[in-house]
Motif scaffolding. Structure first.
Motif, PDB file in Angstrom:
ATOM      1  N   ILE A 100       4.260   4.054  -6.800  1.00 45.79           N
ATOM      2  CA  ILE A 100       5.664   2.651  -7.245  1.00 45.79           C
ATOM      3  C   ILE A 100       5.744   1.665  -7.733  1.00 45.79           C
ATOM      4  O   ILE A 100       4.858   0.435  -6.352  1.00 45.79           O
ATOM      5  CB  ILE A 100       7.246   2.962  -5.858  1.00 45.79           C
ATOM      6  N   SER A 101       6.624   0.441  -8.604  1.00 43.14           N
ATOM      7  CA  SER A 101       6.775  -0.814  -9.323  1.00 43.14           C
ATOM      8  C   SER A 101       7.959  -1.180  -8.312  1.00 43.14           C
ATOM      9  O   SER A 101       8.798  -0.297  -8.571  1.00 43.14           O
ATOM     10  CB  SER A 101       6.599  -1.115 -10.507  1.00 43.14           C
ATOM     11  N   TYR A 102       7.851  -2.846  -8.021  1.00 42.92           N
ATOM     12  CA  TYR A 102       9.112  -3.492  -6.862  1.00 42.92           C
ATOM     13  C   TYR A 102       9.353  -4.762  -8.939  1.00 42.92           C
ATOM     14  O   TYR A 102       8.269  -5.012  -8.700  1.00 42.92           O
ATOM     15  CB  TYR A 102       8.710  -4.358  -6.048  1.00 42.92           C
ATOM     16  N   GLU A 103      10.718  -5.072  -8.117  1.00 43.88           N
ATOM     17  CA  GLU A 103      10.801  -5.806  -9.020  1.00 43.88           C
ATOM     18  C   GLU A 103      10.800  -7.700  -9.021  1.00 43.88           C
ATOM     19  O   GLU A 103      10.190  -7.776  -9.534  1.00 43.88           O
ATOM     20  CB  GLU A 103      12.076  -5.548  -9.897  1.00 43.88           C
ATOM     21  N   HIS A 104      10.989  -7.319  -7.360  1.00 49.17           N
ATOM     22  CA  HIS A 104      11.476  -8.945  -6.641  1.00 49.17           C
ATOM     23  C   HIS A 104      11.463  -8.543  -5.820  1.00 49.17           C
ATOM     24  O   HIS A 104      11.540  -7.446  -4.474  1.00 49.17           O
ATOM     25  CB  HIS A 104      11.974  -9.324  -6.859  1.00 49.17           C
ATOM     26  N   ILE A 131      13.862  -5.191  -3.996  1.00 46.95           N
ATOM     27  CA  ILE A 131      14.274  -4.883  -5.113  1.00 46.95           C
ATOM     28  C   ILE A 131      13.645  -4.158  -6.074  1.00 46.95           C
ATOM     29  O   ILE A 131      12.499  -4.259  -6.766  1.00 46.95           O
ATOM     30  CB  ILE A 131      15.088  -6.012  -5.869  1.00 46.95           C
ATOM     31  N   PHE A 132      14.235  -2.701  -6.245  1.00 48.53           N
ATOM     32  CA  PHE A 132      13.244  -1.716  -7.410  1.00 48.53           C
ATOM     33  C   PHE A 132      14.979  -1.415  -8.826  1.00 48.53           C
ATOM     34  O   PHE A 132      15.939  -2.001  -8.651  1.00 48.53           O
ATOM     35  CB  PHE A 132      13.472  -0.598  -6.676  1.00 48.53           C
ATOM     36  N   ASP A 133      13.811  -0.661  -9.942  1.00 50.49           N
ATOM     37  CA  ASP A 133      14.915  -0.235 -10.307  1.00 50.49           C
ATOM     38  C   ASP A 133      14.805   0.859 -10.511  1.00 50.49           C
ATOM     39  O   ASP A 133      14.647   1.379  -9.986  1.00 50.49           O
ATOM     40  CB  ASP A 133      13.856  -0.837 -11.916  1.00 50.49           C
ATOM     41  N   GLU A 146       0.886  -1.673  -0.254  1.00 51.94           N
ATOM     42  CA  GLU A 146       0.244   0.399  -0.476  1.00 51.94           C
ATOM     43  C   GLU A 146       1.047   1.084   0.432  1.00 51.94           C
ATOM     44  O   GLU A 146       0.612   2.336  -0.739  1.00 51.94           O
ATOM     45  CB  GLU A 146      -0.579  -0.219   1.196  1.00 51.94           C
ATOM     46  N   ILE A 147       1.956   1.445   1.260  1.00 52.27           N
ATOM     47  CA  ILE A 147       2.858   2.378   0.849  1.00 52.27           C
ATOM     48  C   ILE A 147       3.727   2.549  -0.975  1.00 52.27           C
ATOM     49  O   ILE A 147       4.002   3.943  -1.484  1.00 52.27           O
ATOM     50  CB  ILE A 147       4.046   1.757   1.701  1.00 52.27           C
ATOM     51  N   PHE A 148       3.603   2.027  -1.484  1.00 56.37           N
ATOM     52  CA  PHE A 148       4.322   1.449  -3.365  1.00 56.37           C
ATOM     53  C   PHE A 148       2.865   2.155  -3.978  1.00 56.37           C
ATOM     54  O   PHE A 148       3.420   2.895  -4.917  1.00 56.37           O
ATOM     55  CB  PHE A 148       4.430   0.079  -3.387  1.00 56.37           C
ATOM     56  N   ARG A 149       1.868   1.893  -3.446  1.00 57.20           N
ATOM     57  CA  ARG A 149       1.203   2.649  -4.301  1.00 57.20           C
ATOM     58  C   ARG A 149       0.833   3.405  -4.028  1.00 57.20           C
ATOM     59  O   ARG A 149       0.399   4.278  -5.114  1.00 57.20           O
ATOM     60  CB  ARG A 149      -0.178   1.505  -4.152  1.00 57.20           C
TER      61      ARG A 149
END
Length: 458
Positions: free
Chosen positions: A338-342, A353-355, A331-334
């Motif tokens: 932000i999208s995450y990779e793994h 892990i982020f780009d 929910e914080i990422f939303r």
């Protein structure tokens, strides 16, 4: 029938275009041709697309753009002069180029997309004229006429499904069809460009829509290699690989294709052959559906690495027993879009892990503060010194012990592994290491699987 795409370096000069003409002549099945904009002619040169971006910016800012227009026109003039084309072709190109400055657009994003697309559009007009002059019947096809419909953002388009029904109405026979790559039209008639690998995407769309037998992608390399030749000396050529392998390797840095560029060809089950304009007799690399890859000679097809990643590490005791912890994190990422990779995890630990290229310093600082306040971890660390290595091969799933050999090849040379993950498909092994160790890790893994005698003798 084959769809053939030529990259910018293949169409940069008259001499290079002449090679393209000979390639098209050599195979009557090469019925559909996709152009890029003229690329660099030499080190330090400027691509036509970059000149068009400069032109667009000058128009937006109201500054003098005439020298830029002249520089762009000169690139097409050079090719036209090489083939001694009639003046009418270059006049048409100059008219379309000049008209851009007085065309109205709804906003700067739409303006930029239209300007960028003209590198490919004008080159397709020019190539069709050259082919006809050389006695090869050819016709320029505007993506709007062909029905290549897109949606999304003006500079990051997505193809609409209706495109494929529209393309199915085309029947290339005795006349070569020359398409500009990189862009399509919205249903409202606006030009939208694809993202990175745009001309590759157009080639893949046409391959699927026209039900091609093969999509040939001509670049400036003989083939795809098992590792980056700037990291490994004289790496092995990959003769055949699956779509899945290509996508996994592209994600971690293989530069022949942007990782999403060939998805339309994947969906249409069209094989892709990567070849070299400067050495067209070389067989290149064939990218095929996975069911056509049998008994790989090695469990490993390729190794790639990228330093573009960062990681957020969280430690909290009894994390595995806390219901909703990951949901709160997502929910914080939303909230930050932000999208995450793994997201590998343990019983008390979680690494996200982020780009890194998609994040700025202010967002990272605010994100970490929000995570601390909301989740109260015992320990939190942002790690910029992070690289991901992808070890990829259809044979991994059928060779017990591959993952052990990968780990041994690193630990025996004191390379610390910060994360390891194997996907459900079992065709790839993902490793997280420090950025400073990435190149050495690739070399050690390569030696283990492709140069085992050298490893034994060390």
């Amino acid at each position: 029938m084959k769809v053939v795409k030529f990259g910018g370096s293949s169409l940069a000069t008259g001499q290079q275009v002449n090679k393209v003409i000979n390639i098209i002549k050599a195979d009557p099945d090469r019925r559909v041709v996709v152009t890029s904009a003229p690329g660099k002619r030499f080190a330090g040169d400027i691509k036509v697309t970059d000149l068009l971006i400069q032109y667009a910016t000058q128009v937006q800012q109201g500054t003098d753009f005439q020298p830029t227009v002249t520089a762009i026109s000169d690139r097409y003039q050079e090719i036209s002069d090489y083939f001694e084309l009639p003046a009418a072709t270059l006049t048409l190109i100059q008219q379309k180029l000049t008209a851009l400055a007085t065309t109205s657009f709804s906003d700067d994003d739409h303006l930029m997309a239209a300007f960028k697309a003209h590198g490919e559009l004008l080159n397709a007009i020019l190539l069709a004229a050259v082919l006809n002059q050389q006695g090869i019947p050819a016709k320029f096809i505007d993506p709007r006429t062909a029905g290549i419909l897109v949606t999304g953002h003006p500079n990051d388009a997505d193809v609409l499904p209706a495109t494929y029904a529209n393309l199915a109405q085309l029947h290339p026979q005795d006349t070569r069809l020359v398409f500009p790559g990189f862009f399509g039209y919205t249903p409202a008639g606006e030009i939208y460009t694809f993202a990175r690998g745009g001309s590759d995407i157009t080639g893949a769309i046409l391959s699927r829509g026209l039900n091609a037998d093969l999509y040939e992608n001509f670049t400036d390399v003989d083939a795809i290699y098992a590792a980056n030749n700037h990291v490994v000396d004289h790496p092995a050529v990959i003769q055949k690989m699956s779509y899945r392998e290509m996508r996994e390797l592209s994600y971690a840095g293989f530069s022949v294709f942007q990782d999403e560029a060939i998805i339309p060809a994947v969906q249409g089950q069209v094989p892709v052959n990567v070849k070299n304009t400067n050495n067209p007799s070389a067989p290149g690399t064939l990218i095929v559906p996975s069911q056509f890859v049998f008994n790989p000679a090695s469990p490993i097809t390729g190794i790639a690495s990228s330093n573009r990643f960062s990681a957020l590490y969280l430690h909290r005791y009894l994390l595995n027993k806390e219901v909703g912890f990951t949901l709160k994190l997502l929910e914080i990422f939303r909230r930050y879009n932000i999208s995450y990779e793994h997201m590998p995890s343990g019983i008390d630990d979680l690494t996200i892990i982020f780009d890194r290229s998609k994040l700025d310093s202010a967002t990272i600082k605010a994100l970490c503060n929000d995570v601390r306040q909301t989740l109260a971890p015992d320990y939190l660390e942002w790690i910029d010194d992070y690289a991901i290595i992808m070890v990829v091969g259809e044979g991994i799933a059928h060779n017990i012990g591959t993952i052990g050999k990968v780990i041994d090849s690193l630990t025996e040379h004191n390379i610390a592994i910060h994360m390891i993950n194997q996907g459900a498909s079992r065709i790839s092994i993902m490793l997280g290491v420090q950025s400073k160790d990435a190149d050495n890790a690739v070399r050690r893994i390569y030696q283990t699987f492709f140069q085992p005698s050298e490893v034994t003798n060390q």
